[in-house]
Motif scaffolding. Sequence first.
Motif, PDB file in Angstrom:
ATOM      1  N   VAL A   1       0.783  -1.198   0.092  1.00 17.00           N
ATOM      2  CA  VAL A   1      -0.078  -0.136  -0.018  1.00 17.00           C
ATOM      3  C   VAL A   1       0.738   1.171  -0.024  1.00 17.00           C
ATOM      4  N   VAL A   2       0.804   2.262  -1.110  1.00 12.72           N
ATOM      5  CA  VAL A   2       1.388   3.166  -1.142  1.00 12.72           C
ATOM      6  C   VAL A   2       0.750   4.745  -0.870  1.00 12.72           C
ATOM      7  N   THR A   3       1.222   5.410   0.055  1.00 14.49           N
ATOM      8  CA  THR A   3       0.489   6.673   0.444  1.00 14.49           C
ATOM      9  C   THR A   3       1.322   7.871  -0.432  1.00 14.49           C
ATOM     10  N   PRO A   4       0.800   8.882  -1.094  1.00 16.70           N
ATOM     11  CA  PRO A   4       1.715   9.982  -1.475  1.00 16.70           C
ATOM     12  C   PRO A   4       1.458  11.115  -0.641  1.00 16.70           C
ATOM     13  N   THR A   5       2.602  11.935  -0.509  1.00 13.64           N
ATOM     14  CA  THR A   5       2.329  13.275   0.385  1.00 13.64           C
ATOM     15  C   THR A   5       2.890  14.100  -0.452  1.00 13.64           C
ATOM     16  N   TYR A   6       2.062  15.097  -0.881  1.00  9.92           N
ATOM     17  CA  TYR A   6       2.671  16.423  -1.660  1.00  9.92           C
ATOM     18  C   TYR A   6       3.094  17.768  -0.499  1.00  9.92           C
ATOM     19  N   THR A   7       4.214  18.086  -0.759  1.00  9.50           N
ATOM     20  CA  THR A   7       4.394  19.357   0.110  1.00  9.50           C
ATOM     21  C   THR A   7       4.855  20.499  -0.769  1.00  9.50           C
ATOM     22  N   ASN A   8       4.226  21.879  -0.412  1.00  7.58           N
ATOM     23  CA  ASN A   8       4.535  23.139  -1.023  1.00  7.58           C
ATOM     24  C   ASN A   8       4.404  24.026   0.176  1.00  7.58           C
ATOM     25  N   ASP A   9       5.346  25.133  -0.052  1.00  7.79           N
ATOM     26  CA  ASP A   9       5.356  26.199   0.836  1.00  7.79           C
ATOM     27  C   ASP A   9       5.248  25.757   2.314  1.00  7.79           C
ATOM     28  N   GLY A  10       5.935  24.371   2.871  1.00  4.76           N
ATOM     29  CA  GLY A  10       5.945  23.988   3.970  1.00  4.76           C
ATOM     30  C   GLY A  10       4.390  23.296   4.265  1.00  4.76           C
ATOM     31  N   VAL A  11       3.673  23.143   3.452  1.00  5.35           N
ATOM     32  CA  VAL A  11       2.358  22.407   3.893  1.00  5.35           C
ATOM     33  C   VAL A  11       2.515  21.066   3.057  1.00  5.35           C
ATOM     34  N   SER A  12       2.191  20.188   3.612  1.00  2.02           N
ATOM     35  CA  SER A  12       2.063  18.783   3.284  1.00  2.02           C
ATOM     36  C   SER A  12       0.761  18.161   3.377  1.00  2.02           C
ATOM     37  N   CYS A  13       0.308  17.842   2.039  1.00  2.42           N
ATOM     38  CA  CYS A  13      -0.923  17.336   1.935  1.00  2.42           C
ATOM     39  C   CYS A  13      -0.827  15.765   1.613  1.00  2.42           C
ATOM     40  N   THR A  14      -1.426  14.891   2.404  1.00  5.58           N
ATOM     41  CA  THR A  14      -1.534  13.461   2.135  1.00  5.58           C
ATOM     42  C   THR A  14      -2.689  13.039   1.224  1.00  5.58           C
ATOM     43  N   GLY A  15      -2.559  12.363   0.317  1.00  4.08           N
ATOM     44  CA  GLY A  15      -3.642  11.992  -0.673  1.00  4.08           C
ATOM     45  C   GLY A  15      -3.852  10.465  -0.518  1.00  4.08           C
ATOM     46  N   PRO A  16      -4.894   9.859  -1.631  1.00  5.78           N
ATOM     47  CA  PRO A  16      -5.191   8.412  -1.313  1.00  5.78           C
ATOM     48  C   PRO A  16      -4.374   7.536  -1.577  1.00  5.78           C
ATOM     49  N   SER A  17      -4.301   6.425  -0.830  1.00  3.91           N
ATOM     50  CA  SER A  17      -3.430   5.355  -1.140  1.00  3.91           C
ATOM     51  C   SER A  17      -3.738   4.469  -2.395  1.00  3.91           C
ATOM     52  N   LYS A  18      -2.724   3.693  -2.792  1.00  2.00           N
ATOM     53  CA  LYS A  18      -3.157   2.855  -4.039  1.00  2.00           C
ATOM     54  C   LYS A  18      -2.420   1.387  -3.223  1.00  2.00           C
ATOM     55  N   GLU A  19      -2.936   0.570  -3.976  1.00  2.00           N
ATOM     56  CA  GLU A  19      -2.498  -0.949  -3.314  1.00  2.00           C
ATOM     57  C   GLU A  19      -2.218  -1.689  -4.763  1.00  2.00           C
ATOM     58  N   PHE A  20      -1.085  -2.816  -4.616  1.00  2.00           N
ATOM     59  CA  PHE A  20      -0.814  -3.434  -5.434  1.00  2.00           C
ATOM     60  C   PHE A  20       0.036  -4.506  -4.873  1.00  2.00           C
ATOM     61  N   THR A  21       0.088  -5.729  -5.638  1.00  2.00           N
ATOM     62  CA  THR A  21       0.603  -7.000  -4.875  1.00  2.00           C
ATOM     63  C   THR A  21       1.942  -7.348  -5.605  1.00  2.00           C
ATOM     64  N   ILE A  22       2.919  -7.805  -4.966  1.00  2.00           N
ATOM     65  CA  ILE A  22       4.200  -8.460  -5.307  1.00  2.00           C
ATOM     66  C   ILE A  22       3.979  -9.994  -5.196  1.00  2.00           C
ATOM     67  N   THR A  23       3.958 -10.900  -6.064  1.00  2.00           N
ATOM     68  CA  THR A  23       3.927 -12.295  -5.950  1.00  2.00           C
ATOM     69  C   THR A  23       5.350 -12.878  -6.386  1.00  2.00           C
ATOM     70  N   VAL A  24       5.695 -13.645  -5.397  1.00  2.00           N
ATOM     71  CA  VAL A  24       6.990 -14.569  -5.786  1.00  2.00           C
ATOM     72  C   VAL A  24       6.659 -15.802  -6.001  1.00  2.00           C
ATOM     73  N   ASN A  25       6.926 -16.463  -7.156  1.00  2.00           N
ATOM     74  CA  ASN A  25       6.594 -18.023  -7.353  1.00  2.00           C
ATOM     75  C   ASN A  25       7.717 -18.638  -6.686  1.00  2.00           C
ATOM     76  N   PRO A  26       7.494 -19.963  -6.138  1.00  2.00           N
ATOM     77  CA  PRO A  26       8.559 -20.883  -5.670  1.00  2.00           C
ATOM     78  C   PRO A  26       9.485 -21.496  -7.016  1.00  2.00           C
TER      79      PRO A  26
END
Length: 219
Positions: free
Chosen positions: A1-26
Amino acid sequence: VVTPTYTNDGVSCTGPSKEFTITVNPTAQVNDIDPIVECNGSFVDEVIFTTANTNGTTLYNWENDTPSIGLAATGAGNISSFQAINTTNDPVVATITVTPTYDVTDPLLACEGEEITFTITVNPTAQVDQPGNYEYCNGDTATVDFTTSNGGVDSVTTYTWTVSGDDIGLDASIPEDISQQVTNETTDTLTATVVVTPTYTNDGVSCTGPSKEFTITVN
């Protein structure tokens, strides 16, 4: 789950998260196969490959270094039942190499595993050289040494025989070579027919071959 944070003029704004998977086959894996030994002309049971891996799909590709045994040089999946062939007098040993591949639904994600090898040995048909016909006098010791063209480092060919016709005193319950006293208390010539049957044994598997017939005459 990755969550972005935007910062400008000392103000940080958090955005919606996105989810993805990493599959490791045996790593692909195939279980070992025990050595197989059969007689010439017998049918080898289907060889079914299995794996300890779960989920996904495992594909098996195999190669056979001795197609003369009646099995194709290459194939995929299980090995179907086939008739074993050996046209020689010695055991023929084929080495089968099996390579597993996991998750074959997506070629870009296919994972190849360590190969295994096993052997299929085809024993030759048991063979006994044609004995000659023998002639003895009453009271002589009949000596017949059976021989064969069969070979193999740890193999052995044994012989059983039966006797029919005139009674010349032979005891067929004693197997292998014949070394017995023969008798004829009559005033006629007596002739017995002996049928010898060879059995070839290698790697714990015995194969019976065609019989040969000869006669022993006692004057």
